[in-house]
Design a protein around this motif. Structure first.
Motif, PDB file in Angstrom:
ATOM      1  N   ARG A  94       0.835  -1.204   0.000  1.00  0.00           N
ATOM      2  CA  ARG A  94       0.000   0.000   0.000  1.00  0.00           C
ATOM      3  C   ARG A  94       0.868   1.251   0.000  1.00  0.00           C
ATOM      4  NH1 ARG A  94      -4.320   0.233   4.484  1.00  0.00           N
ATOM      5  NH2 ARG A  94      -3.483  -1.621   5.485  1.00  0.00           N
ATOM      6  N   ILE A  95       1.969   1.200   0.746  1.00  0.00           N
ATOM      7  CA  ILE A  95       2.875   2.354   0.777  1.00  0.00           C
ATOM      8  C   ILE A  95       3.470   2.581  -0.612  1.00  0.00           C
ATOM      9  CG2 ILE A  95       5.087   3.196   1.650  1.00  0.00           C
ATOM     10  CD1 ILE A  95       4.392   1.895   4.342  1.00  0.00           C
ATOM     11  N   LEU A  98       0.928   4.150  -2.879  1.00  0.00           N
ATOM     12  CA  LEU A  98       0.710   5.559  -2.558  1.00  0.00           C
ATOM     13  C   LEU A  98       1.899   6.403  -2.987  1.00  0.00           C
ATOM     14  CD1 LEU A  98      -1.050   5.419   0.931  1.00  0.00           C
ATOM     15  CD2 LEU A  98      -2.006   6.223  -1.231  1.00  0.00           C
ATOM     16  N   GLU A  99       3.089   5.851  -2.895  1.00  0.00           N
ATOM     17  CA  GLU A  99       4.270   6.614  -3.301  1.00  0.00           C
ATOM     18  C   GLU A  99       4.307   6.821  -4.806  1.00  0.00           C
ATOM     19  OE1 GLU A  99       7.345   4.461  -1.305  1.00  0.00           O
ATOM     20  OE2 GLU A  99       7.342   5.861   0.411  1.00  0.00           O
ATOM     21  N   ILE A 101       1.619   7.104  -6.658  1.00  0.00           N
ATOM     22  CA  ILE A 101       0.639   8.158  -6.876  1.00  0.00           C
ATOM     23  C   ILE A 101       1.226   9.508  -6.474  1.00  0.00           C
ATOM     24  CG2 ILE A 101      -1.539   9.069  -5.996  1.00  0.00           C
ATOM     25  CD1 ILE A 101      -2.446   6.111  -5.705  1.00  0.00           C
ATOM     26  N   HIS A 102       1.896   9.496  -5.344  1.00  0.00           N
ATOM     27  CA  HIS A 102       2.489  10.725  -4.829  1.00  0.00           C
ATOM     28  C   HIS A 102       3.446  11.336  -5.826  1.00  0.00           C
ATOM     29  CE1 HIS A 102       5.255  13.134  -2.308  1.00  0.00           C
ATOM     30  NE2 HIS A 102       4.159  13.409  -1.624  1.00  0.00           N
TER      31      HIS A 102
END
Lengths: 133, 133
Positions: A94-95, A98-99, A101-102
């Motif tokens: 998940r991290i 998200l990274e 996407i970030h």
DNA sequence: CTTGACTCTGGACCCAGGTCCAGGGTGCAA
DNA sequence: TTGCACCCTGGACCTGGGTCCAGAGTCAAG
């Protein structure tokens, strides 16, 4: 020492409805009852409820926690550890996502002056047009 | 070039039901209709649907996307950028939270030998007992 | 004994973002 | 003309983790 459902909920920091919900869903054993039908709890149930709360904080789902409680009762340390490791893997995934996407968003924002013609806005362009990324 | 709802959905990579869902929820304008009542779409709608899909990938909710589409129509670059920045902040928060969970879990797993007495298992102990963290 | 706080039950409802269904109509090719 | 794929609608259902409600019963302080 004996607790009403309200007392238990308060001690554990959860809502009364949550306690009943956990009972319905097999995370807590059916509570003992008074003659009136009121539930009564002891120290064990409080510990268990707090266990659930902490496990949730660590990212376990209620399903996970049901297993964890079973493994804990069986004192199966190896499988508890394995479950924790699987959860760690989930969280890493998940991290990573998200990274990804970030950094996509960061790139777009950095490229956008924040003013001027909207057809020069990289954010709108990225969303509107064909692209590789 | 004109598309049926199925053709549009396919081109955009979403389900037919999703297209109708978006229309119902104001992300797509009410589609034009044939005499039969069948929806018809043009290139604009396809672009818009792809916009939505990409924005979702970047972590925007449908609510966010509704705003984004409105701002895009108004060519309000500054507010588009601001929305993107807010979303970036959200994502950073979520990453931070997950990293906190990750390191908590990592510490526990590293401290657990994976065998032996269950009352020496740091994972079970952390979940069962009072603690600072 | 009264009053207010607490508890009981089953079931409905919430969030987001769809997904599925029944029962009907349409479009097109062989 | 038949057959099949496609489309229409409103509304129900799904996941996860609860939250809220009505209507009824109970407990404890004063």
């Amino acid at each position: 020492m004996s607790l009403s459902i309200g007392g238990l909920a308060k001690q554990a920091g959860v809502a009364i409805d949550t306690v009943r919900y956990y009972e319905r869903n097999g995370l807590l054993a059916p509570a003992g009852r008074l003659a009136s039908g009121y539930r009564r709890y002891g120290a064990e149930e409080l510990k268990r409820l707090r266990f659930i709360r902490r496990a949730k904080v660590l990212g376990f789902t209620l399903d996970d926690i049901r297993s964890l409680l079973a493994l804990s009762a069986e004192r199966d340390v190896a499988r508890v550890r394995a479950a924790a490791q699987r959860k760690l893997g989930d969280i890493e995934l998940r991290i990573t996502e998200l990274e990804r996407i970030h950094s996509g968003l960061r790139t777009l924002i950095d490229a956008c002056p924040g003013h001027g013609r909207s057809d020069a806005c990289p954010i709108l362009n990225a969303l509107s047009q064909e692209q590789d990324a």
